[in-house]
Write an enzyme that holds these catalytic residues in place. Structure first.
Site: not given
Length: 371
Positions: A35, A130, A311, A259
């Protein structure tokens, strides 16, 4: 020249891990779970390494089409079954087996026009909460399916929620009792074990059953990390994400990196700038703090992340690798140069996630090739 980053898929490692799953459950047949595009590896790329499985388990009809197009003629199981009535037409056309976990799916089967009865896997909710029928509704669902001419054989399945832990007999005891009680005297093959149960419990009576479902273990991640790692289970990394240094910086005491200035040098140090960032699928939340840095290899030498992932770039401590410079190979996870290795589980654990997520998050802009 192209940006120096790529992912490598190790087909031989997929085949090795498949063999390890078989060794853990030698009396059971094996589903290779593919999957999510084979856990981010690419179904077409993973197929040659996994074609020794007895069947493939997945979610999407498009992926089932791909497998048939690759030449697979064996069983394919839809793990979440049909999502709407017309999906059963594709099941008939492609010869798919499918899970039944709610009443509506039985209703659709009753209305489905087919010349060839279908193989279904009736799912019990034994405690995961589930998918699946509650224990008190399970036999009624089995009876309904057994009466349908559209149904050939009914297999029985459940899914363990805590097979990766040591608590309460490995976390499977209660669910195993529920399954045994709900399915007592019912015919049909059985499948209970996921990757963790296959490695840890498949030798126990009733756990390996007729089929095991090998998922994450096939892709070189330990389902019970950090308790046990891939070396313990003799698994091999199947995906390597590697890049290169594109610059270096010399820092003075007090200089910060990236950053937010989250990392400040306490002494003179040299850092390397790597052509990889969160837009490539590397986790932005991977820590690069003074007291805790995510592991990374530079020229096969272990070092750590410093500063915040951006990024397109991240920065690493070059203290352990004084000879490194622009062009030096950086292994973000997987197999490194000279026999070095950085298991994906270590990176994921440092970032507060799991190897599954990192594999599946690999960005489309990263070139991928077979190793």
């Amino acid at each position: 020249m192209p940006r120096p980053i790529e992912a490598l898929i190790h087909v031989d490692a997929l085949a090795h891990n498949l063999a390890r799953a078989r060794a853990a459950a030698p009396d059971a047949r094996l589903w290779a779970v593919v999957k999510a595009n084979a856990y981010g590896h690419g179904l077409e790329r993973a197929y040659p390494g996994l074609r020794g499985a007895d069947g493939f388990a997945l979610l999407d009809l498009a992926e089932a089409e791909t497998l048939r197009g690759l030449g697979w003629r064996g069983p394919i199981l839809l793990l979440e079954g049909a999502f709407e009535p017309r999906d059963l037409e594709a099941c008939s056309r492609l010869g798919l087996w499918h899970v039944v976990h709610r009443e509506a799916q039985i209703d659709w089967l009753a209305m489905h026009k087919t010349q060839v009865p279908q193989r279904v896997f009736l799912k019990l909710n034994s405690g995961m909460n589930r998918l699946g029928f509650a224990p008190q509704a399970f036999r009624a669902a089995w009876t309904r399916l057994a009466a349908l001419p559209q149904v050939d054989e009914i297999s029985l399945m459940t899914h363990f929620s805590d097979a990766d832990t040591d608590a309460g007999g490995g976390g499977i005891e209660a669910q195993l009792r529920v399954f045994d009680e709900a399915t007592r005297d019912l015919g049909g093959e059985r499948t209970l074990a996921n990757s963790a149960a296959t490695l840890r419990h498949a030798a126990r009576p009733g756990v390996g059953a007729d089929w095991v479902r090998a998922g994450i273990l096939l892709y070189g991640s330990a389902p019970d990390f950090p308790g046990r790692d891939i070396a313990h289970w003799d698994l091999r990394p199947t995906m390597t994400l590697r890049a290169a240094l594109i610059a270096t910086q010399e820092l003075r005491p007090g200089d910060t990196v990236g950053y937010g200035s989250l990392y400040a040098a306490s002494a003179p140090m040299r850092v390397g700038v790597v052509a990889c960032g969160y837009a490539d699928g590397y986790p932005r939340h991977a820590p690069g703090l003074a007291e805790r840095g995510t592991p990374v290899l530079v020229d096969g030498v272990r070092t750590r992340l410093v500063g915040r992932v951006s990024m397109d770039m991240l920065t690493v401590d070059l203290g352990p690798v004084p000879g490194a410079g622009p062009g030096s190979e950086v292994t973000l996870w997987g197999e490194g140069p000279g026999g070095s290795r950085l298991p994906i589980d270590e990176v994921a654990h440092a970032a507060g996630t799991i190897g599954y997520e990192l594999m599946c998050a690999l960005a489309r802009r990263v070139p991928v090739r077979e190793a």
